[in-house]
Design a protein around this motif. Structure first.
Motif, PDB file in Angstrom:
ATOM      1  N   ARG A  84      62.511  60.493  25.809  1.00 38.76           N
ATOM      2  CA  ARG A  84      63.664  59.624  25.504  1.00 38.76           C
ATOM      3  C   ARG A  84      63.514  58.973  24.129  1.00 38.76           C
ATOM      4  N   LYS A  85      64.655  58.806  23.471  1.00 41.26           N
ATOM      5  CA  LYS A  85      64.681  58.154  22.152  1.00 41.26           C
ATOM      6  C   LYS A  85      65.488  56.858  22.261  1.00 41.26           C
ATOM      7  N   PHE A  86      65.133  55.895  21.439  1.00 39.52           N
ATOM      8  CA  PHE A  86      65.782  54.586  21.488  1.00 39.52           C
ATOM      9  C   PHE A  86      66.264  54.179  20.093  1.00 39.52           C
ATOM     10  N   ASN A  87      67.346  53.428  20.086  1.00 43.36           N
ATOM     11  CA  ASN A  87      67.864  52.906  18.811  1.00 43.36           C
ATOM     12  C   ASN A  87      67.028  51.724  18.312  1.00 43.36           C
ATOM     13  N   GLY A  88      66.304  51.103  19.229  1.00 46.36           N
ATOM     14  CA  GLY A  88      65.426  50.007  18.838  1.00 46.36           C
ATOM     15  C   GLY A  88      64.237  49.947  19.772  1.00 46.36           C
ATOM     16  N   ILE A  89      63.087  49.544  19.248  1.00 46.86           N
ATOM     17  CA  ILE A  89      61.902  49.326  20.087  1.00 46.86           C
ATOM     18  C   ILE A  89      61.294  47.981  19.692  1.00 46.86           C
ATOM     19  N   ILE A  90      61.042  47.160  20.717  1.00 53.88           N
ATOM     20  CA  ILE A  90      60.460  45.836  20.510  1.00 53.88           C
ATOM     21  C   ILE A  90      59.072  45.827  21.147  1.00 53.88           C
ATOM     22  N   LEU A 107      61.427  56.572  18.584  1.00 54.95           N
ATOM     23  CA  LEU A 107      62.543  56.016  17.800  1.00 54.95           C
ATOM     24  C   LEU A 107      63.550  57.118  17.482  1.00 54.95           C
ATOM     25  N   ASP A 108      64.789  56.867  17.771  1.00 56.64           N
ATOM     26  CA  ASP A 108      65.853  57.796  17.385  1.00 56.64           C
ATOM     27  C   ASP A 108      66.031  57.749  15.855  1.00 56.64           C
ATOM     28  N   ASP A 109      66.806  58.652  15.311  1.00 60.09           N
ATOM     29  CA  ASP A 109      67.113  58.582  13.880  1.00 60.09           C
ATOM     30  C   ASP A 109      67.729  57.214  13.588  1.00 60.09           C
ATOM     31  N   ASP A 110      67.257  56.584  12.560  1.00 61.52           N
ATOM     32  CA  ASP A 110      67.705  55.232  12.195  1.00 61.52           C
ATOM     33  C   ASP A 110      67.300  54.162  13.211  1.00 61.52           C
ATOM     34  N   GLY A 111      66.448  54.542  14.150  1.00 60.34           N
ATOM     35  CA  GLY A 111      65.964  53.555  15.124  1.00 60.34           C
ATOM     36  C   GLY A 111      65.095  52.505  14.449  1.00 60.34           C
ATOM     37  N   VAL A 112      65.126  51.308  14.997  1.00 57.16           N
ATOM     38  CA  VAL A 112      64.461  50.151  14.373  1.00 57.16           C
ATOM     39  C   VAL A 112      63.273  49.714  15.230  1.00 57.16           C
ATOM     40  N   LEU A 113      62.111  49.656  14.610  1.00 56.78           N
ATOM     41  CA  LEU A 113      60.921  49.137  15.292  1.00 56.78           C
ATOM     42  C   LEU A 113      60.699  47.685  14.865  1.00 56.78           C
ATOM     43  N   ILE A 114      60.622  46.811  15.853  1.00 55.57           N
ATOM     44  CA  ILE A 114      60.339  45.396  15.587  1.00 55.57           C
ATOM     45  C   ILE A 114      59.046  45.068  16.327  1.00 55.57           C
ATOM     46  N   TYR A 115      58.009  44.771  15.580  1.00 55.47           N
ATOM     47  CA  TYR A 115      56.677  44.624  16.183  1.00 55.47           C
ATOM     48  C   TYR A 115      56.041  43.338  15.669  1.00 55.47           C
ATOM     49  N   GLU A 116      55.490  42.550  16.567  1.00 52.52           N
ATOM     50  CA  GLU A 116      54.735  41.344  16.168  1.00 52.52           C
ATOM     51  C   GLU A 116      53.585  41.162  17.138  1.00 52.52           C
ATOM     52  N   THR A 117      52.378  41.106  16.601  1.00 51.59           N
ATOM     53  CA  THR A 117      51.261  40.786  17.496  1.00 51.59           C
ATOM     54  C   THR A 117      50.093  40.196  16.713  1.00 51.59           C
ATOM     55  N   LEU A 148      57.741  55.635   8.667  1.00 52.45           N
ATOM     56  CA  LEU A 148      58.950  54.809   8.787  1.00 52.45           C
ATOM     57  C   LEU A 148      59.222  54.093   7.470  1.00 52.45           C
ATOM     58  N   ARG A 149      60.488  53.713   7.286  1.00 58.88           N
ATOM     59  CA  ARG A 149      60.849  52.893   6.117  1.00 58.88           C
ATOM     60  C   ARG A 149      60.641  51.428   6.494  1.00 58.88           C
ATOM     61  N   VAL A 150      59.705  50.792   5.833  1.00 60.82           N
ATOM     62  CA  VAL A 150      59.391  49.404   6.173  1.00 60.82           C
ATOM     63  C   VAL A 150      60.418  48.476   5.542  1.00 60.82           C
ATOM     64  N   VAL A 151      61.059  47.689   6.367  1.00 57.81           N
ATOM     65  CA  VAL A 151      62.077  46.733   5.920  1.00 57.81           C
ATOM     66  C   VAL A 151      61.426  45.385   5.601  1.00 57.81           C
ATOM     67  N   LEU A 169      56.252  43.277  11.708  1.00 56.81           N
ATOM     68  CA  LEU A 169      56.841  44.356  10.923  1.00 56.81           C
ATOM     69  C   LEU A 169      58.207  44.712  11.498  1.00 56.81           C
ATOM     70  N   CYS A 170      59.105  45.071  10.583  1.00 59.83           N
ATOM     71  CA  CYS A 170      60.353  45.711  10.981  1.00 59.83           C
ATOM     72  C   CYS A 170      60.459  46.979  10.135  1.00 59.83           C
ATOM     73  N   ALA A 171      60.704  48.098  10.786  1.00 64.14           N
ATOM     74  CA  ALA A 171      60.773  49.372  10.064  1.00 64.14           C
ATOM     75  C   ALA A 171      61.812  50.266  10.715  1.00 64.14           C
ATOM     76  N   VAL A 172      62.365  51.165   9.895  1.00 61.58           N
ATOM     77  CA  VAL A 172      63.465  52.021  10.360  1.00 61.58           C
ATOM     78  C   VAL A 172      63.052  53.484  10.243  1.00 61.58           C
ATOM     79  N   ASN A 173      63.429  54.258  11.248  1.00 55.11           N
ATOM     80  CA  ASN A 173      63.098  55.683  11.270  1.00 55.11           C
ATOM     81  C   ASN A 173      64.142  56.469  10.480  1.00 55.11           C
ATOM     82  N   ARG A 174      63.899  56.527   9.182  1.00 57.74           N
ATOM     83  CA  ARG A 174      64.751  57.373   8.344  1.00 57.74           C
ATOM     84  C   ARG A 174      63.869  58.010   7.265  1.00 57.74           C
ATOM     85  N   PRO A 175      64.294  59.161   6.739  1.00 57.07           N
ATOM     86  CA  PRO A 175      63.421  59.905   5.838  1.00 57.07           C
ATOM     87  C   PRO A 175      62.882  59.053   4.693  1.00 57.07           C
TER      88      PRO A 175
END
Ligand code: SAM
Length: 183
Positions: A84-90, A107-117, A148-151, A169-175
């Motif tokens: 399964r792919k997701f538009n966002g992962i926290i 992460l789906d295409d353009d999916g956003v990873l939001i990670y804090e630890t 990933l593209r780090v935002v 970190l916040c990053a997006v799955n795009r080329p």
């Protein structure tokens, strides 16, 4: 907004959640009591919440938009989300290094990873202090920046909600050679 009453979302999650495609799917990994699960459901996302202990999460709140999956993420079982792919992962306040590839793959295409630890040095401020649960310097950035593209990325002592050494970190799955994400 009718968010979960027990705890507010982390500032980092609230800041970047709007980057996730409107109405899209979000995975809240190691969701705990579901503070982000409910927050994101209230924002209109379809949330899948995974944890080995779902006893703290309310099943009635936002019932139609939340999928709960009980799974131990560290016992050697297959990744519980299959392909399964997701538009966002926290992922917040949770670290199991072996999951990094599976998280990014989900992460789906353009999916956003939001990670804090938590990060090394946190011992001075309290738990966790076990190195297995603490990121090494710049680790989150290193793990993600190849794919990933780090935002946004931050590392240091955070004052809120209580003093702690963290990486976020916040990053997006795009080329990596394509256009950057829209902020
Ligand atoms: C500190 S809490 C963070 C909860 C949530 N992400 C938050 O920030 O509010 C860590 C969570 O990781 C979950 N967890 C720890 N080990 C796990 C494992 N092996 N498999 C699945 N979940 C696990 C715990 O049950 C707990 O809910």
């Amino acid at each position: 907004m009718n968010t979960h009453q027990s705890e507010k979302p982390l500032d980092w999650v609230a800041r970047f959640a709007p980057l996730v495609k409107s109405g899209g799917t979000v995975l809240d990994l190691a969701c705990g009591n579901g503070r982000h699960t409910h927050y994101l459901a209230c924002l209109g996302y379809q949330v899948t919440a995974v944890d080995r202990d779902l006893s703290g999460i309310s099943e009635t709140e936002n019932a139609g938009t939340i999928e709960l999956i009980g799974a131990d993420l560290e016992d050697g079982s297959p990744w519980p989300l299959g392909s399964r792919k997701f538009n966002g992962i926290i992922v917040t306040n949770y670290l199991y290094r072996l999951l990094f590839p599976a998280i990014i793959d989900a992460l789906d295409d353009d999916g956003v990873l939001i990670y804090e630890t938590f990060s090394m040095g946190n011992k001075e401020y309290g738990r966790p202090s076990n190195p297995n649960f603490l990121l090494k310097p710049s680790e989150l950035l290193s793990v993600c920046s190849d794919r990933l593209r780090v935002v946004a990325y931050e590392e240091g002592v955070l004052g809120t909600p209580s003093p702690a050494v963290k990486q976020r970190l916040c990053a997006v799955n795009r080329p990596l050679d394509g256009a950057p994400a829209s902020l």
